[in-house]
Design a protein around this motif. Structure first.
Motif, PDB file in Angstrom:
ATOM      1  N   PHE A 114       0.987  -1.069   0.147  1.00  0.00           N
ATOM      2  CA  PHE A 114      -0.012   0.170   0.052  1.00  0.00           C
ATOM      3  C   PHE A 114       0.759   1.285  -0.105  1.00  0.00           C
ATOM      4  O   PHE A 114       1.862   1.479   0.908  1.00  0.00           O
ATOM      5  N   GLU A 115       0.504   2.302  -0.764  1.00  0.00           N
ATOM      6  CA  GLU A 115       1.226   3.195  -0.782  1.00  0.00           C
ATOM      7  C   GLU A 115       0.291   4.536   0.025  1.00  0.00           C
ATOM      8  O   GLU A 115      -0.919   4.756  -0.544  1.00  0.00           O
ATOM      9  N   ASP A 116       0.825   5.441   0.781  1.00  0.00           N
ATOM     10  CA  ASP A 116       0.292   6.326   1.702  1.00  0.00           C
ATOM     11  C   ASP A 116       0.207   7.754   0.757  1.00  0.00           C
ATOM     12  O   ASP A 116       0.861   7.716  -0.038  1.00  0.00           O
ATOM     13  N   ARG A 117      -0.323   8.811   1.418  1.00  0.00           N
ATOM     14  CA  ARG A 117      -0.393   9.904   0.630  1.00  0.00           C
ATOM     15  C   ARG A 117       0.882  10.568   0.665  1.00  0.00           C
ATOM     16  O   ARG A 117       1.023  11.646  -0.061  1.00  0.00           O
ATOM     17  N   GLU A 118       1.859  10.361   1.580  1.00  0.00           N
ATOM     18  CA  GLU A 118       2.986  10.827   1.443  1.00  0.00           C
ATOM     19  C   GLU A 118       4.112  10.168   0.485  1.00  0.00           C
ATOM     20  O   GLU A 118       5.338  10.528   0.296  1.00  0.00           O
ATOM     21  N   GLY A 119       3.643   9.093   0.065  1.00  0.00           N
ATOM     22  CA  GLY A 119       4.533   8.418  -1.080  1.00  0.00           C
ATOM     23  C   GLY A 119       5.430   7.218  -0.556  1.00  0.00           C
ATOM     24  O   GLY A 119       6.147   6.631  -1.108  1.00  0.00           O
ATOM     25  N   SER A 120       5.069   6.755   0.834  1.00  0.00           N
ATOM     26  CA  SER A 120       5.676   5.880   1.336  1.00  0.00           C
ATOM     27  C   SER A 120       4.980   4.593   0.981  1.00  0.00           C
ATOM     28  O   SER A 120       3.863   4.397   0.910  1.00  0.00           O
ATOM     29  N   LEU A 121       5.824   3.328   0.754  1.00  0.00           N
ATOM     30  CA  LEU A 121       5.155   2.169   0.402  1.00  0.00           C
ATOM     31  C   LEU A 121       5.121   1.389   1.520  1.00  0.00           C
ATOM     32  O   LEU A 121       6.480   0.964   2.238  1.00  0.00           O
ATOM     33  N   TRP A 122       4.045   0.630   1.822  1.00  0.00           N
ATOM     34  CA  TRP A 122       4.044   0.053   3.121  1.00  0.00           C
ATOM     35  C   TRP A 122       3.915  -1.561   2.659  1.00  0.00           C
ATOM     36  O   TRP A 122       3.335  -1.945   1.665  1.00  0.00           O
ATOM     37  N   ILE A 123       4.824  -2.370   3.252  1.00  0.00           N
ATOM     38  CA  ILE A 123       4.953  -3.537   2.752  1.00  0.00           C
ATOM     39  C   ILE A 123       4.360  -4.807   3.956  1.00  0.00           C
ATOM     40  O   ILE A 123       5.163  -4.751   4.975  1.00  0.00           O
ATOM     41  N   GLY A 124       3.442  -5.637   4.074  1.00  0.00           N
ATOM     42  CA  GLY A 124       2.936  -6.148   4.757  1.00  0.00           C
ATOM     43  C   GLY A 124       3.727  -7.593   4.698  1.00  0.00           C
ATOM     44  O   GLY A 124       3.691  -8.290   3.480  1.00  0.00           O
ATOM     45  N   THR A 125       4.288  -8.078   5.697  1.00  0.00           N
ATOM     46  CA  THR A 125       4.945  -9.488   5.589  1.00  0.00           C
ATOM     47  C   THR A 125       4.369 -10.791   6.233  1.00  0.00           C
ATOM     48  O   THR A 125       3.331 -10.562   7.105  1.00  0.00           O
ATOM     49  N   SER A 126       4.809 -11.955   6.036  1.00  0.00           N
ATOM     50  CA  SER A 126       4.183 -12.959   6.494  1.00  0.00           C
ATOM     51  C   SER A 126       4.770 -13.272   7.922  1.00  0.00           C
ATOM     52  O   SER A 126       4.023 -13.925   8.819  1.00  0.00           O
TER      53      SER A 126
END
Length: 204
Positions: A114-126
């Motif tokens: 997921f990308e937030d409004r600030e341009g950070s990419l959030w990466i959920g892991t197992s």
């Protein structure tokens, strides 16, 4: 907190270059791009344009033990992010780059993007919690930072700039963008795999 790791991501491995316009993934480790978006169908894990009857396939790194695609997310810069059980790939202008734990990820098992409004990419892991990629730096968030579980199925930002995280144990975690710690909002008792906000601001 001192335990959170912040480090500059090493440059990912460039695998190959091919043209692409859109994509879908399958369990065989392929990212498949259709040339047109008017009409599409999914057939045996591939997306094809019904008019052209043609699709472009992007085989991922053949050296990876598990290449099954688990998440796809196009960011605002034009990069298509592909989450697999062997790391995350970035596809832009036909250039395919891979990021793994060797580049700073907490885990190679990627479940959500997921990308937030600030341009950070959030990466959920197992099993490594949540990773944030911003300005070539990676920050890791785990149960030590307030997450209810290190298996992250979904990430979502609402209109009030709250970041919501759904985990495997069914509890919902929330953090205001810019903060560094999550709080537990509700325990649904079953894993949370997707979220959305309606026009009234209600989170589903």
């Amino acid at each position: 907190p001192r335990h959170r790791q912040r480090r500059r991501a090493r440059r990912g491995q460039v695998l190959e270059q091919r043209p692409a316009t859109g994509g879908v993934g399958n369990d065989e480790g392929d990212a498949v791009a259709a040339q047109q978006r008017d009409e599409r169908r999914v057939d045996e894990g591939r997306m094809a344009d019904l008019d052209a009857g043609r699709a472009l396939s992007y085989p991922l790194n053949p050296k990876d033990p598990d290449k099954g695609v688990r998440a796809i997310y196009p960011d605002r810069s034009g990069t298509l992010w592909i989450g697999t059980l062997s790391g995350v790939y970035g596809l832009r202008d036909g250039r395919l780059v891979q990021f793994t734990t060797a580049n700073g990820l907490a885990s190679d098992g990627i479940l959500s993007l997921f990308e937030d409004r600030e341009g950070s990419l959030w990466i959920g892991t197992s099993d490594g919690g949540l990773n944030r990629l911003k300005d070539q730096r990676i920050a890791n968030f785990t149960i030590r930072d307030g997450l209810t579980d290190n298996k992250v199925w979904t990430v979502f930002e609402d209109s009030a700039q709250n970041l919501w995280v759904g985990t495997a144990n069914g509890a919902l975690s929330r953090m205001r963008l810019g903060d560094t710690r999550f709080t537990t909002e509700h325990d649904f008792g079953n894993r949370i795999t997707t979220m959305a906000e309606d026009a009234s601001g209600m989170l589903w």
